[in-house]
Design a protein around this motif. Sequence first.
Motif, PDB file in Angstrom:
ATOM      1  N   ASP A 279      -1.403  11.143   5.403  1.00  0.00           N
ATOM      2  CA  ASP A 279      -1.667   9.867   4.877  1.00  0.00           C
ATOM      3  C   ASP A 279      -2.012  10.079   3.384  1.00  0.00           C
ATOM      4  O   ASP A 279      -1.542   9.101   2.683  1.00  0.00           O
ATOM      5  N   GLU A 280      -2.643  11.259   2.856  1.00  0.00           N
ATOM      6  CA  GLU A 280      -2.727  11.157   1.400  1.00  0.00           C
ATOM      7  C   GLU A 280      -1.449  11.431   0.712  1.00  0.00           C
ATOM      8  O   GLU A 280      -1.264  10.614  -0.199  1.00  0.00           O
ATOM      9  N   VAL A 281      -0.566  11.935   1.180  1.00  0.00           N
ATOM     10  CA  VAL A 281       0.868  12.067   0.621  1.00  0.00           C
ATOM     11  C   VAL A 281       1.582  10.627   0.882  1.00  0.00           C
ATOM     12  O   VAL A 281       2.053  10.201  -0.201  1.00  0.00           O
ATOM     13  N   SER A 282       1.430   9.861   1.713  1.00  0.00           N
ATOM     14  CA  SER A 282       1.795   8.680   2.180  1.00  0.00           C
ATOM     15  C   SER A 282       1.287   7.945   1.008  1.00  0.00           C
ATOM     16  O   SER A 282       1.994   6.917   0.501  1.00  0.00           O
ATOM     17  N   VAL A 283       0.109   7.888   0.691  1.00  0.00           N
ATOM     18  CA  VAL A 283      -0.677   6.923   0.021  1.00  0.00           C
ATOM     19  C   VAL A 283       0.005   7.197  -1.395  1.00  0.00           C
ATOM     20  O   VAL A 283       0.300   6.287  -2.402  1.00  0.00           O
ATOM     21  N   GLU A 284       0.075   8.479  -1.960  1.00  0.00           N
ATOM     22  CA  GLU A 284       0.579   8.674  -3.342  1.00  0.00           C
ATOM     23  C   GLU A 284       2.100   8.278  -3.598  1.00  0.00           C
ATOM     24  O   GLU A 284       2.554   7.756  -4.602  1.00  0.00           O
ATOM     25  N   ALA A 285       2.916   8.323  -2.493  1.00  0.00           N
ATOM     26  CA  ALA A 285       4.306   7.907  -2.529  1.00  0.00           C
ATOM     27  C   ALA A 285       4.393   6.107  -2.480  1.00  0.00           C
ATOM     28  O   ALA A 285       5.015   5.928  -3.494  1.00  0.00           O
TER      29      ALA A 285
END
Length: 622
Positions: A279-285
């Motif tokens: 999720d953290e990578v997804s949020v940054e994307a």
Amino acid sequence: MMAEQRMRGRGWRRPARVVLVLGGLLAGSIAAFTPVLSGQALAEPSHGISMYGDLKYPGDFDHFAYAYPEAPKGGTLRSAARGTFDSLNPFALRGISAPVSLAFDTLTVQSLDEPFSEYGLIARTIDKAPDNSSVTFTIRPEARFHDGTPITAADVAATFDQLREKGHPTYRIYYAEVAGVDVLDDHTVRFRFANTKNRELALILGQLPVLPKAWLDAHDLGAGTLEPIPGSGPYKVARAEPGRTLVMERVKDYWAKDLPVNVGRYNFDRIVTDYYRDDEVSVEAFKAGQYDLRVENSARRWATAYNMPEVESGKLKLDTIPHRLSTGMQGLVMNTRRPIFQDPAMRRAMQYVFDFEWSNKTLFYGAYTRTDSYFENSNMASSGIPEGAELALLEPYRDQLPADLFTKPYTVPKTDGSGANREGLKTAYDILAKAGYEVKNGKLFAPDADAPVRMEFLIQDAAEERIVMPITRSLGRLGIEATVRQVDAAQYENRLQTFDFDIITEIWPQSQSPGNEQREFWGSEAADRPGSRNYAGIRNSVVDALIQKVIDAEDRQSLVTAVKALDRVLLWGDYVIPEFHLPAFRIVHWNKFGRPPVLPDYGIDLYTWWVDDALAARYGLR
């Protein structure tokens, strides 16, 4: 997957309603069972079917009130999902399916501004027998699969038979009380019921997706496949790269685009779902503009992750949208297939190790309310002590239930929020000591056990550690060795399907009218069936009996009484450590969308939104 309010959109493997209508496309989409109880005895074929008497929409209605008929078509909705997929078959147990439900039309469609109503889609009319012994669907002559082949009653019957024989095992539970299906002519199909008291069967069958009989005859519906299954829905698979991207493309000549249930809906030309490892990578994307919209299920991220200039300028929108849906139960599930959790004393003691007050204050910015019902945020949640009709319903099972159930309200433990939780841990220790547990050299031993008590929390998202690590530390103070194991999405799914875990976090969303799905959640038959949602492994004859009372309820009041009794028995079984809930959707999106002025009470239909070219141009959004 969410770290705080975790609900997985696992594709379309079971008869299910999508209360946040995303087809499982967005990470954290809220897929909920909402089978509907029907108390309406139709005297003649109707365009819809309702739980209580009149339908909101007459036979000549133009569109749902929450859809905008003038919505423009075009543009792309880009979304995100977590993990991976390795199949385009959402009906099988094998594999992890991509969210492709938009490719498959169903016999009926549920409206989201009524609690318990469905209207014909593939079916032109629905005729439920007055004695509830059958339901007959008349197929629209214009209904077509994507290749132009007409949809017939034979396709409906073949789909039903194959789902029950080869599909995900859940279908067998959902359709268990259907005695058989008869093809009366090319456009008429009748389902016969083995249990005439089960008043939701007609609506459950309305949720049936329809596949081509010719394809079913030539393929194994139980097998995973990366070849798209032929459908008849508003979208079809345009591109699928396992673990990376799914592209669904709007069917321009979709046969049902002008039906009232679809007017103003399915406005995007393409729906693109990109997959991210966490999720953290997804949020940054998302913040970098790689996709358009996400359902935010983390209070921490909602409070801190979007403090951006784009919010001030209006380019980025954060919308909190209240709803009237039951939030169900979210909690830490103890797997009673494991010997340590077969002991009611251990499960009771575990209730005292979660310091919600500290977690809510420290981790969640005070956003949540503690859950204390399996039917939270509804009038079906139990409270106080059983009285009246509920007491009468429970009385025959008194000798099989905890004595306290009849004399004390069920309450979740409360702490002072300091993080010390001394009183809670003292209570847990006293419960275990009374049951014969002993601490030896700092380790807790069960009675007559040679090895100390150990347990493992299974997670697939590092963000979940914020919740479970304080619990493992509290367990350590009791002498229990508790560890946390994080695995990838595929391994997590496989372990859930085979019940290979000690403790997980899970949520069971509930409809406004619980019914057959309760067997899947808590029924004894589901306890040993791979792929079921009876994650706790509950085998309880009283629970089974009360589930049947829920299914056979003759009116709304009987249903509410039976659900309250079921709720109370589940709570006192201590199968789950209840966590928390928020009766609202939190949606963050780039400001490129138009949406209807009316929102439904019982969900959000994102397919009624559209790309507003003027907004997109103003903010430089593509």
